[in-house]
Motif scaffolding. Structure first.
Motif, PDB file in Angstrom:
ATOM      1  N   ASP A  26       0.845  -1.129  -0.033  1.00 43.21           N
ATOM      2  CA  ASP A  26      -0.127   0.040  -0.005  1.00 43.21           C
ATOM      3  C   ASP A  26       0.774   1.475  -0.022  1.00 43.21           C
ATOM      4  OD1 ASP A  26      -2.474  -1.433  -0.119  1.00 43.21           O
ATOM      5  OD2 ASP A  26      -3.021  -0.402   1.922  1.00 43.21           O
ATOM      6  N   ASP A  74      -3.798  -1.842  -4.664  1.00 40.79           N
ATOM      7  CA  ASP A  74      -4.910  -2.374  -3.837  1.00 40.79           C
ATOM      8  C   ASP A  74      -5.300  -1.382  -2.769  1.00 40.79           C
ATOM      9  OD1 ASP A  74      -7.126  -4.100  -4.011  1.00 40.79           O
ATOM     10  OD2 ASP A  74      -6.062  -5.401  -2.291  1.00 40.79           O
ATOM     11  N   THR A  95      -6.302   4.105   0.541  1.00 42.37           N
ATOM     12  CA  THR A  95      -5.847   5.405   0.910  1.00 42.37           C
ATOM     13  C   THR A  95      -5.137   6.044  -0.314  1.00 42.37           C
ATOM     14  OG1 THR A  95      -3.640   4.304   1.910  1.00 42.37           O
ATOM     15  CG2 THR A  95      -5.440   4.965   3.278  1.00 42.37           C
ATOM     16  N   ARG A 126     -14.478  -0.911  -5.382  1.00 46.87           N
ATOM     17  CA  ARG A 126     -14.735  -0.094  -4.174  1.00 46.87           C
ATOM     18  C   ARG A 126     -14.882   1.289  -4.603  1.00 46.87           C
ATOM     19  NH1 ARG A 126      -9.809  -1.069  -0.129  1.00 46.87           N
ATOM     20  NH2 ARG A 126     -11.315   0.040   1.280  1.00 46.87           N
ATOM     21  N   LYS A 135     -14.535  -3.411   1.466  1.00 44.13           N
ATOM     22  CA  LYS A 135     -13.117  -3.468   1.888  1.00 44.13           C
ATOM     23  C   LYS A 135     -12.432  -4.262   0.759  1.00 44.13           C
ATOM     24  CE  LYS A 135     -13.305  -0.967   5.715  1.00 44.13           C
ATOM     25  NZ  LYS A 135     -13.004   0.425   5.929  1.00 44.13           N
ATOM     26  N   ARG A 189     -15.772  -8.506   3.770  1.00 42.55           N
ATOM     27  CA  ARG A 189     -15.255  -9.210   4.899  1.00 42.55           C
ATOM     28  C   ARG A 189     -16.246 -10.015   5.806  1.00 42.55           C
ATOM     29  NH1 ARG A 189     -10.745  -4.562   6.465  1.00 42.55           N
ATOM     30  NH2 ARG A 189      -9.195  -5.356   4.955  1.00 42.55           N
ATOM     31  N   HIS A 222      -5.401  -9.314   3.013  1.00 43.55           N
ATOM     32  CA  HIS A 222      -4.279  -9.435   4.245  1.00 43.55           C
ATOM     33  C   HIS A 222      -5.037  -9.720   5.405  1.00 43.55           C
ATOM     34  CE1 HIS A 222      -4.827  -5.050   4.855  1.00 43.55           C
ATOM     35  NE2 HIS A 222      -5.834  -5.073   4.120  1.00 43.55           N
ATOM     36  N   ARG A 223      -6.130  -9.222   5.842  1.00 45.57           N
ATOM     37  CA  ARG A 223      -6.556  -9.211   7.086  1.00 45.57           C
ATOM     38  C   ARG A 223      -7.182 -10.737   7.187  1.00 45.57           C
ATOM     39  NH1 ARG A 223      -5.277  -5.179   9.128  1.00 45.57           N
ATOM     40  NH2 ARG A 223      -5.172  -2.935   8.075  1.00 45.57           N
ATOM     41  N   THR A 238      -0.108  -4.873   3.755  1.00 46.11           N
ATOM     42  CA  THR A 238       0.282  -4.064   4.924  1.00 46.11           C
ATOM     43  C   THR A 238       1.390  -4.531   5.549  1.00 46.11           C
ATOM     44  OG1 THR A 238      -1.522  -4.993   6.187  1.00 46.11           O
ATOM     45  CG2 THR A 238      -1.920  -2.862   5.307  1.00 46.11           C
TER      46      THR A 238
HETATM   47  C1  PEP Z   1      -9.640  -1.542   4.682  1.00 49.30           C
HETATM   48  C2  PEP Z   1      -8.170  -1.541   4.496  1.00 49.30           C
HETATM   49  O1  PEP Z   1      -7.618  -0.788   3.733  1.00 49.30           O
HETATM   50  P1  PEP Z   1      -7.829   0.493   2.694  1.00 49.30           P
HETATM   51  O2  PEP Z   1      -9.203   0.818   2.843  1.00 49.30           O
HETATM   52  O3  PEP Z   1      -6.911   1.468   3.040  1.00 49.30           O
HETATM   53  O4  PEP Z   1      -7.700  -0.223   1.249  1.00 49.30           O
HETATM   54  C3  PEP Z   1      -7.568  -2.372   5.364  1.00 49.30           C
HETATM   55  O5  PEP Z   1      -6.084  -2.124   5.430  1.00 49.30           O
HETATM   56  O6  PEP Z   1      -7.880  -3.300   6.288  1.00 49.30           O
END
Ligand code: PEP
Ligand code: S3P
Length: 413
Positions: free
Chosen positions: A37, A79, A82, A110, A325, A329, A369-370, A396
């Motif tokens: 990121d 991806d 931000t 998104r 996201k 999720r 990733h999460r 991340t």
């Molecule tokens: C939602 C996330 O990232 P972003 O919205 O910044 O892509 C995240 O890191 O869980």
């Protein structure tokens, strides 16, 4: 006690890159996060003509208050939301230039409509190639006068963060009235960091007044990522008598996600927060709970990952925006819990789990990733969990698997 060195915050690094690029002078960023990121953000800045140099443990960014040096650029935001939401906003403030932005397939899906709508309201020449309110998009910059805006940030606080950071780069400043807001603590990070770069935003309830005048370069130390820390805190919570301490995240931490430790405390974990560190110690038994995670929804999957081991149901509420996201999720957590043999139900903005004994399965990561990092915590108690795309942690925390293996090794010893 196990001390974990957590890499820098993604959210803080992204903001610092924006603010440094817009500031008058050269900013030194200490301990920035180096991950997909933030590398994508830095690469985008370079494409726009900003100078970034690296020394060990620091990035040095040459600010350009006048805007991008490049007359044209094609920026791939990868991806990262931000990047995909902050960078076009920064470029829009430039005096002249034409900039095209694109992103990953998921980032294209998104939303960013409320942000692009607000930019158009401010007179920005912004065109979408496909669907309105989605990447790819092209901006023909010609400076921004500023003025009044009304913004719905109920789907993402990042729209508000982008516009707040834009404010000082407009001729007259901005007055933003927010009608709805999710992930509110991220806005506090934004306001605190703008202050560190010399800008004070006035806030009266839902109205934010941002003065014109630009930013001042500074030396800025990035705190460890609190969302990343959640996996290690959750690991401690799942392991009776084990303690995890994360230095650099204490009472003064900017990130709301440190509040995940409060959820663990409610479940029975012992949590100690000092000025410069947070420690979580695992209880003999974890209690179930109902918890609203609207403010800290990046840690919703972390809680879902340990939820089956609680001695009662776990219900997580008010997290509708986790459906837009890196993946949906809520569905991804329920799908994977089901694969592990755990009962999980979801609704439009909630997920609920029953106590259970997860069994080995392959986790469908959906490139998120999460999802990987959360079910790695489940894996502490469930041998044999595998992932269809373990490498997606690069978003991340590229070193996650090694760091987690080290923790397991330390606790086996
Ligand atoms: C939602 C996330 O990232 P972003 O919205 O910044 O892509 C995240 O890191 O869980
Ligand atoms: O501003 C930020 O740095 C972020 C805000 C949150 O997004 P939303 O406001 O879209 O929930 C969070 O989920 C994301 O990981 C980072």
């Amino acid at each position: 006690m196990t001390v974990i060195d957590i890499p820098g915050s993604k959210s803080v690094t992204a903001r610092a890159l924006f603010l440094a690029a817009a500031a008058d002078g050269t900013t030194t960023l200490l301990r920035p996060l180096a991950s997909d990121d933030t590398e994508g953000f830095a690469e985008g800045l370079r494409a726009l003509g900003y100078g970034i140099e690296r020394t060990p443990g620091a990035w040095h960014i040459e600010g350009r208050p006048e805007g991008p040096a490049a007359a044209e650029a094609d920026v791939h935001c990868r991806d990262g939301a931000t990047t995909a939401r902050f960078l076009p906003t920064l470029a829009a403030a430039g005096a002249s230039g034409t900039y095209r932005f694109d992103a990953s397939a998921q980032m294209r899906r998104r939303p960013l409509g409320p942000l692009t709508g607000a930019l158009r309201t401010l007179g920005v020449d912004l065109r979408h190639e496909g669907a309105e309110g989605h990447h790819p998009l092209t901006i023909a910059a010609h400076g921004i006068e500023g003025g009044e805006l009304t913004l719905d940030a109920g789907q993402s606080s990042q729209y508000l963060t982008a516009l707040l950071m834009l404010g000082p780069l407009t001729a007259e400043g901005l007055r933003i009235t927010v009608t709805d807001l999710v992930s509110a603590p991220y806005v506090e990070i934004t306001l605190a960091m703008m202050r560190a770069f010399g800008v004070e935003v006035a806030r009266e309830g839902d109205v934010f007044t941002v003065p014109p005048g630009g930013y001042r370069a500074t030396t800025y130390a990035v705190e460890p990522d609190a969302s990343t820390a959640s996996y290690f805190f959750a690991a401690a919570a799942l392991t009776p008598g084990r303690e995890v301490t994360v230095p650099g995240l204490g009472t003064g931490a900017l990130q709301g996600d440190i509040g995940f430790t409060e959820v663990l405390r409610r479940m029975g974990a012992e949590v100690r927060i000092t000025e410069d560190a947070t420690t979580v110690r695992g209880p003999e038994r974890l209690a179930g709970l109902t918890v609203n995670m609207r403010d800290i929804s990046d840690t919703m999957p972390t809680l879902a990952g340990i939820a089956p081991f609680a001695d009662g149901p776990v219900r997580i509420e008010d997290v509708a925006n986790t459906r837009v996201k890196e993946c949906d999720r809520l569905d991804a957590c329920a799908q994977n819990l089901t694969r592990l043999g755990v009962t999980a139900r979801t609704g439009p903005d909630w997920i609920e789990t029953e106590p259970g004994t997860p069994r080995a399965a392959e986790i469908a990561t959906h490139g998120d990733h999460r999802i990987v990092m959360s079910f790695a915590v489940t894996g502490l108690r469930t041998p044999g969990i595998t992932y269809d795309d373990p490498g997606c942690v690069r978003k991340t925390f590229p070193g996650f698997h090694d760091a987690f293996a080290d923790l397991r090794k330390a606790w086996r010893a």
